[in-house]
Design an enzyme around this catalytic site. Structure first.
Site, PDB file in Angstrom:
ATOM      1  N   LYS A 116      -4.642  10.396   2.647  1.00 38.95           N
ATOM      2  CA  LYS A 116      -5.393   9.594   3.618  1.00 38.95           C
ATOM      3  C   LYS A 116      -6.444  10.421   4.347  1.00 38.95           C
ATOM      4  O   LYS A 116      -6.190  11.568   4.714  1.00 38.95           O
ATOM      5  CB  LYS A 116      -4.400   8.987   4.615  1.00 38.95           C
ATOM      6  CG  LYS A 116      -4.989   8.076   5.656  1.00 38.95           C
ATOM      7  CD  LYS A 116      -5.859   6.989   5.065  1.00 38.95           C
ATOM      8  CE  LYS A 116      -5.135   6.104   4.067  1.00 38.95           C
ATOM      9  NZ  LYS A 116      -6.044   5.238   3.292  1.00 38.95           N
ATOM     10  N   ARG A 126       0.864  -1.181   0.000  1.00 40.61           N
ATOM     11  CA  ARG A 126       0.000   0.000   0.000  1.00 40.61           C
ATOM     12  C   ARG A 126       0.902   1.232   0.000  1.00 40.61           C
ATOM     13  O   ARG A 126       2.118   1.114   0.140  1.00 40.61           O
ATOM     14  CB  ARG A 126      -0.917  -0.010   1.224  1.00 40.61           C
ATOM     15  CG  ARG A 126      -0.134  -0.385   2.471  1.00 40.61           C
ATOM     16  CD  ARG A 126      -0.437   0.361   3.684  1.00 40.61           C
ATOM     17  NE  ARG A 126      -0.311   1.778   3.567  1.00 40.61           N
ATOM     18  CZ  ARG A 126       0.832   2.457   3.732  1.00 40.61           C
ATOM     19  NH1 ARG A 126       1.991   1.862   3.968  1.00 40.61           N
ATOM     20  NH2 ARG A 126       0.843   3.775   3.644  1.00 40.61           N
ATOM     21  N   GLY A 127       0.260   2.411  -0.150  1.00 36.25           N
ATOM     22  CA  GLY A 127       1.056   3.634  -0.276  1.00 36.25           C
ATOM     23  C   GLY A 127       1.256   3.897  -1.755  1.00 36.25           C
ATOM     24  O   GLY A 127       1.630   2.979  -2.509  1.00 36.25           O
ATOM     25  N   ALA A 128       0.979   5.134  -2.173  1.00 30.94           N
ATOM     26  CA  ALA A 128       0.927   5.431  -3.602  1.00 30.94           C
ATOM     27  C   ALA A 128       2.194   5.018  -4.375  1.00 30.94           C
ATOM     28  O   ALA A 128       2.103   4.279  -5.364  1.00 30.94           O
ATOM     29  CB  ALA A 128       0.605   6.918  -3.793  1.00 30.94           C
ATOM     30  N   ASP A 178      -1.642  10.824  -2.433  1.00 27.75           N
ATOM     31  CA  ASP A 178      -2.021   9.726  -3.324  1.00 27.75           C
ATOM     32  C   ASP A 178      -2.274  10.226  -4.743  1.00 27.75           C
ATOM     33  O   ASP A 178      -2.137   9.481  -5.703  1.00 27.75           O
ATOM     34  CB  ASP A 178      -3.256   9.013  -2.782  1.00 27.75           C
ATOM     35  CG  ASP A 178      -2.883   8.221  -1.539  1.00 27.75           C
ATOM     36  OD1 ASP A 178      -2.894   8.812  -0.438  1.00 27.75           O
ATOM     37  OD2 ASP A 178      -2.533   7.044  -1.675  1.00 27.75           O
TER      38      ASP A 178
HETATM   39  O1  MRU Z   1      -4.601   3.430   1.905  1.00 27.36           O
HETATM   40  P1  MRU Z   1      -3.109   3.581   1.846  1.00 27.36           P
HETATM   41  O2  MRU Z   1      -2.414   3.093   3.065  1.00 27.36           O
HETATM   42  O3  MRU Z   1      -2.547   3.013   0.573  1.00 27.36           O
HETATM   43  O4  MRU Z   1      -2.933   5.136   1.764  1.00 27.36           O
HETATM   44  C1  MRU Z   1      -1.664   5.732   1.789  1.00 27.36           C
HETATM   45  C2  MRU Z   1      -1.751   7.160   2.108  1.00 27.36           C
HETATM   46  O5  MRU Z   1      -2.767   7.796   1.966  1.00 27.36           O
HETATM   47  C3  MRU Z   1      -0.538   7.817   2.633  1.00 27.36           C
HETATM   48  O6  MRU Z   1      -0.942   8.745   3.579  1.00 27.36           O
HETATM   49  C4  MRU Z   1       0.207   8.568   1.657  1.00 27.36           C
HETATM   50  O7  MRU Z   1       0.630   9.762   1.993  1.00 27.36           O
HETATM   51  C5  MRU Z   1       0.321   8.292   0.274  1.00 27.36           C
HETATM   52  S1  MRU Z   1       1.637   7.162   0.088  1.00 27.36           S
HETATM   53  C6  MRU Z   1       3.132   7.996   0.375  1.00 27.36           C
END
Ligand code: MRU
Length: 408
Positions: free
Chosen positions: A254, A50-52, A243
């Site tokens: 998030k 997970r994480g962009a 994201d």
């Molecule tokens: O749902 P996720 O865990 O994939 O979401 C990730 C996020 O939203 C992180 O906060 C983020 O800043 C993006 S990834 C560096």
């Protein structure tokens, strides 16, 4: 303790895509081995990865995995390219918001079409090499944006962050945490406030874990404590990841990020977004066009927990052994609570979902929100720091056609 103690997120090994399963971290650290691209899709849906930026890498490696396994049976170049498009579409259907997933898949599709003059066998190898480039470049970008971001922090900074935009959210090093890691190396970080980040708790589970490994002082708070620590003058900067960032600088991140940005502005605290240019989507004029993922209501109505069971006595050991003799054992629970016990490397593991809300309660569970650009002090990319007006600075930094508005 140092950043190098943090495990790699996702990598290629022995013809498979491997990753640390983030869905159960930090209390259970499983290695996930994907032999097929469908396995990669499953891992993305289940948030094992997970994480962009990490999703961009997963898309590229997933396509490469297909190319050298199922795709290896296709002889005609046209059929191969058509099938690759179908695989890419399946990968991008897994989650809608993080643009890096689409970016990674698009880059692989484009690469395959641009190199279509070689034999299909050679193309497969080239595709794998390109996916490994995507992975290596992500780490390079994060290290570069980390260095740019560190310039923005003064000595003794107390930084608040949300969710996990750390090494685990990327190929390695992280975006918002990348800035904190770089600033820490320069001795600038006095401490980090870590929002727990309901409902999936990426802050409590992953960010706290990474900061501990990196040896950076940090304090975990629940999301609703952020306003109070800001009002008490205990926060010098907020740094989050992203994201998807629209052309006008609106930022999807998030759920909870928007509230933090408004709070930061109200308290005169700079609100920084750290993201590689692969997170900027210039095709979208504003954040209103960003599709926001809605996830399972069970993330809100209950909590999940996993752990290793250490039997206290031979009797307990025998009971667990008996229960799990024919596979994972689901304990009988009331009120919809769920607990499963399974064997794990000579021991036992439990995986639980425990209900906290009344059964049948209506739930709304958007995984992300959009922070309007007017609340964002600056966007830190690997190419420098973009400031308002973002329509100009982001276009300059992402197309390479102009200078970034301001660096440092
Ligand atoms: O749902 P996720 O865990 O994939 O979401 C990730 C996020 O939203 C992180 O906060 C983020 O800043 C993006 S990834 C560096």
């Amino acid at each position: 303790m140092s950043i190098s103690d943090i495990p790699r997120t996702i990598w290629w090994e022995e013809g498979t895509v491997r990753m640390v399963d983030q869905s159960r971290l930090p209390l259970v650290g499983d290695l996930l081995v994907c032999n097929t691209y469908e396995g990669v899709c499953h891992a993305i849906r289940g948030m094992a990865v997970r994480g962009a930026p990490a999703l961009g890498v997963a898309a590229a490696l997933g396509i490469a995995l297909w190319a050298v396994t199922e795709g290896a049976e296709i002889e005609s170049r046209e059929d191969f390219l058509d099938a690759l498009d179908v695989v890419a579409a399946q990968i991008t259907e897994t989650r809608p918001t993080a643009v890096n997933l689409f970016w990674g898949a698009e880059r692989m599709k484009r690469f395959a079409r641009e190199n279509a003059d070689v034999s299909v066998d050679e193309l497969r190898e080239l595709i794998l090499a390109e996916a490994l480039n995507v992975m290596a470049e992500d780490e390079e970008r994060n290290r570069a944006l980390g260095a740019h971001g560190a310039e923005l922090l003064a000595e003794g900074s107390r930084v608040l962050t949300h969710c996990n935009a750390g090494s685990l959210a990327t190929a390695y090093f992280g975006t918002a945490l990348g800035v904190i890691f770089s600033a820490h190396e320069q001795g600038k970080v006095a401490g980090v406030w870590v929002d727990e980040t309901r409902p999936v708790l990426q802050g409590a589970r992953l960010t706290a874990w990474e900061l501990k490994m990196a040896g950076i002082p940090h304090t975990l708070i629940t999301d609703n404590m952020a306003a109070s620590v800001m009002r008490r003058g205990l926060v010098d900067a907020v740094i989050v990841g992203a994201d998807r960032i629209a052309a006008n600088g609106d930022v999807a991140n998030k759920i909870g990020t928007y509230g933090l940005a408004v709070l930061a502005q109200a308290h005169g605290i700079p609100f920084y977004v750290a993201a590689p240019t692969s997170t900027v989507d210039l095709t979208l004029a504003s954040g209103d066009e960003i599709v926001i993922e809605e996830r399972d209501e069970r993330e809100v109505t209950g909590v999940t927990a996993s752990g290793v069971i250490e039997p206290h006595s031979p009797q307990e050991f025998r009971a667990l052994d008996l229960l799990t003799a024919e596979g994972p054992y689901a304990l009988g629970m009331t009120k919809g609570h769920q607990m499963e016990i399974s064997r794990k490397g000579g021991g036992y593991q439990f995986d639980a979902w425990l209900r906290i809300a009344p059964p049948g309660v209506p739930v709304y569970n958007p995984a992300f929100d959009v922070t309007p650009a007017e609340h964002v002090t600056a966007i830190i990319t690997e190419r420098g720091v973009a400031r308002p007006p973002y329509a100009e600075s982001l276009a300059g930094c992402c197309t390479g056609s102009g200078a970034i508005h301001e660096i440092g």
